[in-house]
Design a protein around this motif. Structure first.
Motif, PDB file in Angstrom:
ATOM      1  N   LEU A 143       0.818  -1.212   0.000  1.00  0.00           N
ATOM      2  CA  LEU A 143       0.000   0.000   0.000  1.00  0.00           C
ATOM      3  C   LEU A 143       0.852   1.262   0.000  1.00  0.00           C
ATOM      4  CD1 LEU A 143      -2.936   0.954   0.053  1.00  0.00           C
ATOM      5  CD2 LEU A 143      -2.817   0.921   2.556  1.00  0.00           C
ATOM      6  N   ALA A 144       1.959   1.227   0.717  1.00  0.00           N
ATOM      7  CA  ALA A 144       2.811   2.417   0.859  1.00  0.00           C
ATOM      8  C   ALA A 144       3.259   2.921  -0.515  1.00  0.00           C
ATOM      9  CB  ALA A 144       4.024   2.081   1.716  1.00  0.00           C
ATOM     10  N   GLY A 145       2.986   4.178  -0.786  1.00  0.00           N
ATOM     11  CA  GLY A 145       3.362   4.782  -2.054  1.00  0.00           C
ATOM     12  C   GLY A 145       2.386   4.546  -3.191  1.00  0.00           C
ATOM     13  N   ASN A 146       1.356   3.735  -2.954  1.00  0.00           N
ATOM     14  CA  ASN A 146       0.393   3.424  -4.018  1.00  0.00           C
ATOM     15  C   ASN A 146      -1.033   3.848  -3.683  1.00  0.00           C
ATOM     16  OD1 ASN A 146       2.144   2.012  -5.985  1.00  0.00           O
ATOM     17  ND2 ASN A 146       2.396   0.519  -4.338  1.00  0.00           N
ATOM     18  N   GLU A 147      -1.226   4.544  -2.543  1.00  0.00           N
ATOM     19  CA  GLU A 147      -2.581   4.912  -2.128  1.00  0.00           C
ATOM     20  C   GLU A 147      -3.277   5.804  -3.154  1.00  0.00           C
ATOM     21  OE1 GLU A 147       0.186   5.425  -0.317  1.00  0.00           O
ATOM     22  OE2 GLU A 147      -0.145   4.996   1.809  1.00  0.00           O
ATOM     23  N   THR A 148      -2.564   6.836  -3.642  1.00  0.00           N
ATOM     24  CA  THR A 148      -3.157   7.761  -4.619  1.00  0.00           C
ATOM     25  C   THR A 148      -3.470   7.046  -5.921  1.00  0.00           C
ATOM     26  OG1 THR A 148      -1.952   9.608  -3.634  1.00  0.00           O
ATOM     27  CG2 THR A 148      -2.812   9.938  -5.856  1.00  0.00           C
ATOM     28  N   LEU A 149      -2.562   6.187  -6.366  1.00  0.00           N
ATOM     29  CA  LEU A 149      -2.790   5.413  -7.583  1.00  0.00           C
ATOM     30  C   LEU A 149      -4.052   4.576  -7.466  1.00  0.00           C
ATOM     31  CD1 LEU A 149      -2.110   3.956 -10.250  1.00  0.00           C
ATOM     32  CD2 LEU A 149      -0.591   2.468  -8.922  1.00  0.00           C
ATOM     33  N   LEU A 150      -4.221   3.878  -6.345  1.00  0.00           N
ATOM     34  CA  LEU A 150      -5.388   3.017  -6.172  1.00  0.00           C
ATOM     35  C   LEU A 150      -6.675   3.838  -6.141  1.00  0.00           C
ATOM     36  CD1 LEU A 150      -3.806   0.568  -3.592  1.00  0.00           C
ATOM     37  CD2 LEU A 150      -4.482   0.007  -5.931  1.00  0.00           C
ATOM     38  N   ARG A 151      -6.646   5.007  -5.499  1.00  0.00           N
ATOM     39  CA  ARG A 151      -7.828   5.890  -5.503  1.00  0.00           C
ATOM     40  C   ARG A 151      -8.157   6.339  -6.921  1.00  0.00           C
ATOM     41  NH1 ARG A 151      -5.651   8.008  -0.715  1.00  0.00           N
ATOM     42  NH2 ARG A 151      -4.682   9.734  -1.846  1.00  0.00           N
ATOM     43  N   ASN A 152      -7.119   6.694  -7.693  1.00  0.00           N
ATOM     44  CA  ASN A 152      -7.331   7.128  -9.075  1.00  0.00           C
ATOM     45  C   ASN A 152      -7.902   6.002  -9.935  1.00  0.00           C
ATOM     46  OD1 ASN A 152      -6.615   9.845  -8.982  1.00  0.00           O
ATOM     47  ND2 ASN A 152      -4.447   9.404  -9.221  1.00  0.00           N
ATOM     48  N   LEU A 153      -7.473   4.778  -9.674  1.00  0.00           N
ATOM     49  CA  LEU A 153      -8.007   3.643 -10.437  1.00  0.00           C
ATOM     50  C   LEU A 153      -9.475   3.397 -10.118  1.00  0.00           C
ATOM     51  CD1 LEU A 153      -5.039   1.126 -10.347  1.00  0.00           C
ATOM     52  CD2 LEU A 153      -6.030   2.180 -12.378  1.00  0.00           C
ATOM     53  N   VAL A 154      -9.841   3.519  -8.841  1.00  0.00           N
ATOM     54  CA  VAL A 154     -11.253   3.388  -8.468  1.00  0.00           C
ATOM     55  C   VAL A 154     -12.068   4.447  -9.196  1.00  0.00           C
ATOM     56  CG1 VAL A 154     -12.908   3.621  -6.575  1.00  0.00           C
ATOM     57  CG2 VAL A 154     -10.804   2.303  -6.236  1.00  0.00           C
ATOM     58  N   HIS A 155     -11.578   5.682  -9.196  1.00  0.00           N
ATOM     59  CA  HIS A 155     -12.257   6.786  -9.891  1.00  0.00           C
ATOM     60  C   HIS A 155     -12.348   6.495 -11.392  1.00  0.00           C
ATOM     61  CE1 HIS A 155     -13.661  10.780 -10.745  1.00  0.00           C
ATOM     62  NE2 HIS A 155     -12.554  11.142 -11.365  1.00  0.00           N
ATOM     63  N   ASN A 156     -11.269   5.989 -11.981  1.00  0.00           N
ATOM     64  CA  ASN A 156     -11.221   5.643 -13.398  1.00  0.00           C
ATOM     65  C   ASN A 156     -12.323   4.651 -13.763  1.00  0.00           C
ATOM     66  OD1 ASN A 156      -9.611   5.190 -16.088  1.00  0.00           O
ATOM     67  ND2 ASN A 156      -9.749   3.147 -15.204  1.00  0.00           N
ATOM     68  N   PHE A 157     -12.425   3.559 -12.982  1.00  0.00           N
ATOM     69  CA  PHE A 157     -13.406   2.514 -13.321  1.00  0.00           C
ATOM     70  C   PHE A 157     -14.832   2.956 -13.003  1.00  0.00           C
ATOM     71  CE2 PHE A 157      -9.584  -0.339 -12.814  1.00  0.00           C
ATOM     72  CZ  PHE A 157      -9.469  -0.581 -14.177  1.00  0.00           C
ATOM     73  N   ARG A 158     -15.007   3.822 -12.029  1.00  0.00           N
ATOM     74  CA  ARG A 158     -16.356   4.344 -11.764  1.00  0.00           C
ATOM     75  C   ARG A 158     -16.805   5.265 -12.911  1.00  0.00           C
ATOM     76  NH1 ARG A 158     -18.140   2.022  -7.603  1.00  0.00           N
ATOM     77  NH2 ARG A 158     -16.978   1.731  -5.663  1.00  0.00           N
ATOM     78  N   GLN A 159     -15.886   6.061 -13.431  1.00  0.00           N
ATOM     79  CA  GLN A 159     -16.217   6.904 -14.590  1.00  0.00           C
ATOM     80  C   GLN A 159     -16.608   6.061 -15.800  1.00  0.00           C
ATOM     81  OE1 GLN A 159     -12.639   9.372 -14.979  1.00  0.00           O
ATOM     82  NE2 GLN A 159     -13.874  11.166 -14.499  1.00  0.00           N
ATOM     83  N   LEU A 160     -15.963   4.901 -15.935  1.00  0.00           N
ATOM     84  CA  LEU A 160     -16.257   4.001 -17.051  1.00  0.00           C
ATOM     85  C   LEU A 160     -17.460   3.099 -16.773  1.00  0.00           C
ATOM     86  CD1 LEU A 160     -12.574   2.895 -17.819  1.00  0.00           C
ATOM     87  CD2 LEU A 160     -13.990   4.443 -19.201  1.00  0.00           C
ATOM     88  N   GLU A 161     -18.060   3.265 -15.585  1.00  0.00           N
ATOM     89  CA  GLU A 161     -19.199   2.466 -15.136  1.00  0.00           C
ATOM     90  C   GLU A 161     -18.851   0.980 -15.052  1.00  0.00           C
ATOM     91  OE1 GLU A 161     -22.680   3.429 -17.438  1.00  0.00           O
ATOM     92  OE2 GLU A 161     -22.623   5.529 -16.832  1.00  0.00           O
ATOM     93  N   GLN A 162     -17.598   0.693 -14.729  1.00  0.00           N
ATOM     94  CA  GLN A 162     -17.144  -0.685 -14.487  1.00  0.00           C
ATOM     95  C   GLN A 162     -17.069  -0.888 -12.968  1.00  0.00           C
ATOM     96  OE1 GLN A 162     -14.312  -0.747 -18.457  1.00  0.00           O
ATOM     97  NE2 GLN A 162     -13.743  -2.109 -16.783  1.00  0.00           N
ATOM     98  N   VAL A 163     -18.239  -0.978 -12.366  1.00  0.00           N
ATOM     99  CA  VAL A 163     -18.332  -1.045 -10.906  1.00  0.00           C
ATOM    100  C   VAL A 163     -17.614  -2.260 -10.317  1.00  0.00           C
ATOM    101  CG1 VAL A 163     -19.943  -1.145  -8.955  1.00  0.00           C
ATOM    102  CG2 VAL A 163     -20.453   0.319 -10.927  1.00  0.00           C
ATOM    103  N   PRO A 164     -17.733  -3.473 -10.913  1.00  0.00           N
ATOM    104  CA  PRO A 164     -17.010  -4.619 -10.334  1.00  0.00           C
ATOM    105  C   PRO A 164     -15.496  -4.393 -10.272  1.00  0.00           C
ATOM    106  CG  PRO A 164     -18.667  -5.390 -11.881  1.00  0.00           C
ATOM    107  CD  PRO A 164     -18.585  -3.901 -12.038  1.00  0.00           C
TER     108      PRO A 164
END
Length: 202
Positions: A143-164
């Motif tokens: 997790l260390a150093g990757n928290e922002t990346l993981l948040r951005n990926l969640v945002h990315n897939f929500r924008q694409l409506e890929q909820v799973p």
């Protein structure tokens, strides 16, 4: 083949080629379009520290071993649609300013995409992939150093409506956080500790 530190200033195509050994393109700059469609990479495909400035595609290509895209800079769409991956796809430390597309890609059971330290802003760029698949193959070791990346990926897939896929990234984040807390509480890495130590911890 060794084409490292090369600059392709115009359109280049390797379409339909077959690389029987390592394909060495490290530190190469693709200033225009690059086509690697239907290419067969039997050995490692080394595209580490490359720069992609034109629309480039690896559509329907086959990677028999590892694909290295470490510290790569993606300034234009880069597509791996319908590509087949047998082992590691390493995007560690890469910078994605536009789009990387793994749509309809086929990932072998042992293959995954290492995205540790990936620089990516979901408001400006996209990571694309088949729904309910891409979230399972994206991987970070801690997790260390990757928290922002993981948040951005969640945002990315929500924008694409890929909820799973968004949910899968959130689940991965919580698993990493749990492992972090377990290690702090016990002082032991539960993934690598010997059985006797784990039994002693209860």
């Amino acid at each position: 083949v060794r084409l490292g530190q090369t600059r392709f200033s115009a359109v280049v195509t390797f379409q339909g080629s077959e690389f029987c050994g390592t394909a060495g393109f490290a530190q190469t700059q693709f200033a225009a379009e690059a086509a690697f469609n239907r290419v067969r990479f039997r050995g490692n495909a080394d595209f580490a520290k490359t720069t992609w400035q034109g629309n480039s595609t690896f559509a329907r290509s086959t990677f028999g071993k590892d694909l290295f895209l470490t510290e790569t800079r993606v300034e234009a769409p880069l597509s791996f649609r319908q590509a087949r991956f047998s082992q590691l796809v390493n995007l560690r430390g890469a910078t994605v300013l536009k789009q990387v597309d793994f749509g309809d890609g086929v990932f072998a059971p042992a293959s995954y995409v290492n995205i540790a330290a990936l620089e990516f802003n979901a408001d400006q760029a996209e990571i694309l992939g088949s729904p309910n698949q891409i979230g399972r193959v994206l991987s970070v070791p801690n997790l260390a150093g990757n928290e922002t990346l993981l948040r951005n990926l969640v945002h990315n897939f929500r924008q694409l409506e890929q909820v799973p896929d968004a949910n899968r990234i959130e689940y991965t984040t919580e698993q990493l956080r749990l492992g972090q807390w377990q290690q702090r509480l016990t002082g032991v890495n539960l993934n690598t500790a010997p059985r006797s130590r784990l039994q002693a911890l209860g």
